[in-house]
Design a protein around this motif. Structure first.
Motif, mmCIF file in Angstrom:
data_model
loop_
_atom_site.group_PDB
_atom_site.id
_atom_site.type_symbol
_atom_site.label_atom_id
_atom_site.label_comp_id
_atom_site.label_asym_id
_atom_site.label_seq_id
_atom_site.Cartn_x
_atom_site.Cartn_y
_atom_site.Cartn_z
ATOM 1 N N ASP A 1 -25.064 -17.551 17.729
ATOM 2 C CA ASP A 1 -26.432 -18.537 16.958
ATOM 3 C C ASP A 1 -26.961 -17.597 17.740
ATOM 4 N N PRO A 2 -27.345 -15.481 17.685
ATOM 5 C CA PRO A 2 -28.569 -15.038 18.362
ATOM 6 C C PRO A 2 -30.198 -16.081 18.512
ATOM 7 N N SER A 3 -30.516 -16.553 17.308
ATOM 8 C CA SER A 3 -31.789 -17.196 17.389
ATOM 9 C C SER A 3 -31.649 -17.995 18.530
ATOM 10 N N VAL A 4 -30.983 -18.615 18.542
ATOM 11 C CA VAL A 4 -30.309 -19.973 19.872
ATOM 12 C C VAL A 4 -29.516 -19.291 21.430
ATOM 13 N N LYS A 5 -30.550 -19.828 21.870
ATOM 14 C CA LYS A 5 -30.213 -19.599 23.352
ATOM 15 C C LYS A 5 -29.983 -20.490 24.104
ATOM 16 N N ALA A 6 -29.074 -21.893 23.443
ATOM 17 C CA ALA A 6 -28.433 -22.747 24.376
ATOM 18 C C ALA A 6 -27.594 -22.804 25.206
ATOM 19 N N PRO A 7 -26.751 -23.008 26.177
ATOM 20 C CA PRO A 7 -26.148 -23.101 27.122
ATOM 21 C C PRO A 7 -25.375 -23.282 26.632
ATOM 22 N N ALA A 8 -23.757 -22.732 26.980
ATOM 23 C CA ALA A 8 -22.533 -23.625 26.519
ATOM 24 C C ALA A 8 -22.231 -25.425 27.436
ATOM 25 N N LYS A 9 -21.699 -26.269 26.711
ATOM 26 C CA LYS A 9 -21.534 -26.963 27.058
ATOM 27 C C LYS A 9 -20.561 -27.251 27.953
ATOM 28 N N ILE A 10 -20.395 -27.969 29.098
ATOM 29 C CA ILE A 10 -18.961 -28.498 28.936
ATOM 30 C C ILE A 10 -18.583 -30.119 29.478
ATOM 31 N N GLU A 11 -17.445 -30.553 28.401
ATOM 32 C CA GLU A 11 -17.420 -31.921 28.041
ATOM 33 C C GLU A 11 -17.037 -32.495 28.948
ATOM 34 N N SER A 12 -16.360 -34.054 28.891
ATOM 35 C CA SER A 12 -16.776 -34.856 29.746
ATOM 36 C C SER A 12 -15.084 -34.573 30.138
ATOM 37 N N GLY A 13 -14.201 -33.806 29.631
ATOM 38 C CA GLY A 13 -12.995 -34.140 30.632
ATOM 39 C C GLY A 13 -12.178 -32.409 29.241
ATOM 40 N N PRO A 14 -10.896 -32.687 29.974
ATOM 41 C CA PRO A 14 -9.783 -31.458 29.038
ATOM 42 C C PRO A 14 -9.456 -32.239 27.849
ATOM 43 N N PRO A 15 -9.027 -30.779 27.267
ATOM 44 C CA PRO A 15 -8.899 -31.394 25.248
ATOM 45 C C PRO A 15 -7.850 -31.997 25.351
ATOM 46 N N ARG A 16 -7.759 -32.498 24.398
ATOM 47 C CA ARG A 16 -6.724 -33.538 23.384
ATOM 48 C C ARG A 16 -4.896 -33.245 23.952
ATOM 49 N N GLU A 17 -5.019 -31.833 23.792
ATOM 50 C CA GLU A 17 -3.854 -31.697 23.330
ATOM 51 C C GLU A 17 -2.943 -31.647 25.256
ATOM 52 N N ALA A 18 -3.837 -31.751 25.779
ATOM 53 C CA ALA A 18 -4.018 -31.794 27.767
ATOM 54 C C ALA A 18 -2.881 -33.610 27.953
ATOM 55 N N GLY A 19 -3.010 -33.835 27.216
ATOM 56 C CA GLY A 19 -2.479 -35.789 27.020
ATOM 57 C C GLY A 19 -3.569 -36.678 28.025
ATOM 58 N N ALA A 20 -2.206 -37.205 28.680
ATOM 59 C CA ALA A 20 -3.094 -37.820 29.831
ATOM 60 C C ALA A 20 -3.642 -37.424 30.615
ATOM 61 N N VAL A 21 -4.566 -37.202 31.840
ATOM 62 C CA VAL A 21 -4.903 -36.711 32.578
ATOM 63 C C VAL A 21 -5.535 -37.064 34.014
ATOM 64 N N THR A 22 -5.459 -37.634 35.355
ATOM 65 C CA THR A 22 -5.957 -37.674 36.283
ATOM 66 C C THR A 22 -6.660 -36.487 37.115
ATOM 67 N N ARG A 23 -7.716 -37.237 37.283
ATOM 68 C CA ARG A 23 -9.161 -36.356 37.887
ATOM 69 C C ARG A 23 -8.347 -36.065 39.607
ATOM 70 N N VAL A 24 -7.818 -34.731 39.920
ATOM 71 C CA VAL A 24 -7.818 -34.913 41.349
ATOM 72 C C VAL A 24 -8.408 -34.053 42.099
ATOM 73 N N SER A 25 -9.755 -33.544 41.765
ATOM 74 C CA SER A 25 -10.846 -32.795 43.272
ATOM 75 C C SER A 25 -12.036 -32.429 41.821
ATOM 76 N N GLU A 26 -12.902 -32.596 42.527
ATOM 77 C CA GLU A 26 -14.428 -32.418 41.033
ATOM 78 C C GLU A 26 -14.787 -31.338 42.129
ATOM 79 N N PRO A 27 -16.128 -30.705 40.815
ATOM 80 C CA PRO A 27 -16.576 -29.848 40.726
ATOM 81 C C PRO A 27 -17.157 -29.329 41.947
ATOM 82 N N ARG A 28 -17.348 -28.073 42.215
ATOM 83 C CA ARG A 28 -18.537 -28.134 43.750
ATOM 84 C C ARG A 28 -19.922 -27.414 43.602
ATOM 85 N N GLU A 29 -19.775 -27.810 42.577
ATOM 86 C CA GLU A 29 -21.718 -27.417 41.897
ATOM 87 C C GLU A 29 -22.046 -28.569 41.168
#
Length: 259
Positions: A211-239
């Motif tokens: 929406d050009p009238s709103v400059k909200a940053p993108a949202k990083i969700e808490s995990g991968p999409p549902r299509e990925a199925g069961a997942v295990t985190r193997v490394s953390e973010p760099r930042e």
């Protein structure tokens, strides 16, 4: 075949990894690890091979990493890149007003090496040498990124396998005009790497509403999409994902490209 994890080395032994276009050799000496690597010219290579006591090419440049206590264990982990990735679809992507879609993209992983007692990270190597690009409003407001092209798939089953990490980007066009997606800037340094049951790697999903009238940053969700199925985190973010500095880039990529 698991190419990552903890690997035990006897003294004066060598292991090798072939991960896509990256060939990597690691040798353990007394309180010393020697590492050499090179890349092929094929960014789409999906090869994953491991070897032991492999001959090192004579012209290979080696780096010596010295430790007071080198240990016997080498920890190899998949990591996200150290910069955002700006990806351009191979064909124009247009989202009509009020419509939404999920785009799936794959980015090259980085290979992180850690050794010593306790374990310390001493090297981080990309599986592919991506070109650099500047992304931002001008030369002052922006950030240095990697550049790539993508098919921006609508079905994750078509994503290439190998040493890559997939990201699902949910895009909603909340404007009253068509949205032309010319590029997407993925804030990968603020994401984790997850492993799915089928062996694929994923980052957290991202959501962006245009929406050009709103400059909200993108949202990083808490995990991968549902299509990925069961997942295990193997490394953390760099930042720190809470900073939102790079997440703004994903929204900025969509501004001013309608038509």
């Amino acid at each position: 075949m698991e190419w990552w994890g903890d690997f035990e080395f006897k003294s004066y032994t060598r292991r090798s990894w072939r991960l896509g276009s990256l060939s990597l050799w690691v040798t353990r000496l007394t309180n010393e690890w020697q590492v050499g690597h090179r890349w092929s010219n094929d960014p789409l290579d999906e090869t994953v091979e491991l070897g032991e006591d492999i001959h090192v090419p004579e012209d290979l440049e080696l780096r010596r990493y010295l430790f007071s206590t080198g240990g016997r264990t080498l920890r190899v982990r998949p990591r996200v890149p150290d910069r955002p990735f700006v990806t351009r679809p191979e064909m124009p992507v247009i989202i009509p007003p009020g419509e939404q879609t999920t785009l799936y993209m794959a980015s090259p992983l980085w290979v992180e090496l850690a050794a010593g007692d306790p374990l310390k990270v001493f090297a981080s190597i990309p599986v592919w040498r991506a070109s650099s690009t500047w992304f931002g409003e001008d030369l002052i407001e922006g950030t240095l990124c990697y550049a790539s092209r993508t098919r921006a798939r609508l079905d994750p089953t078509g994503l290439r396998r190998g040493p890559r990490v997939a990201t699902a980007v949910f895009v909603s066009n909340d404007h009253d005009e068509p949205l032309r997606v010319e590029r997407l800037a993925l804030p990968l340094p603020q994401m984790s790497v997850f492993r799915a049951a089928d062996g694929r790697f994923w980052t957290e999903s991202t959501t962006v509403s245009y929406d050009p009238s709103v400059k909200a940053p993108a949202k990083i969700e808490s995990g991968p999409p549902r299509e990925a199925g069961a997942v295990t985190r193997v490394s953390e973010p760099r930042e720190d994902p809470r900073a939102n500095i790079l997440a703004r880039a994903l929204s900025a990529a969509l501004r001013g490209v309608t038509g």
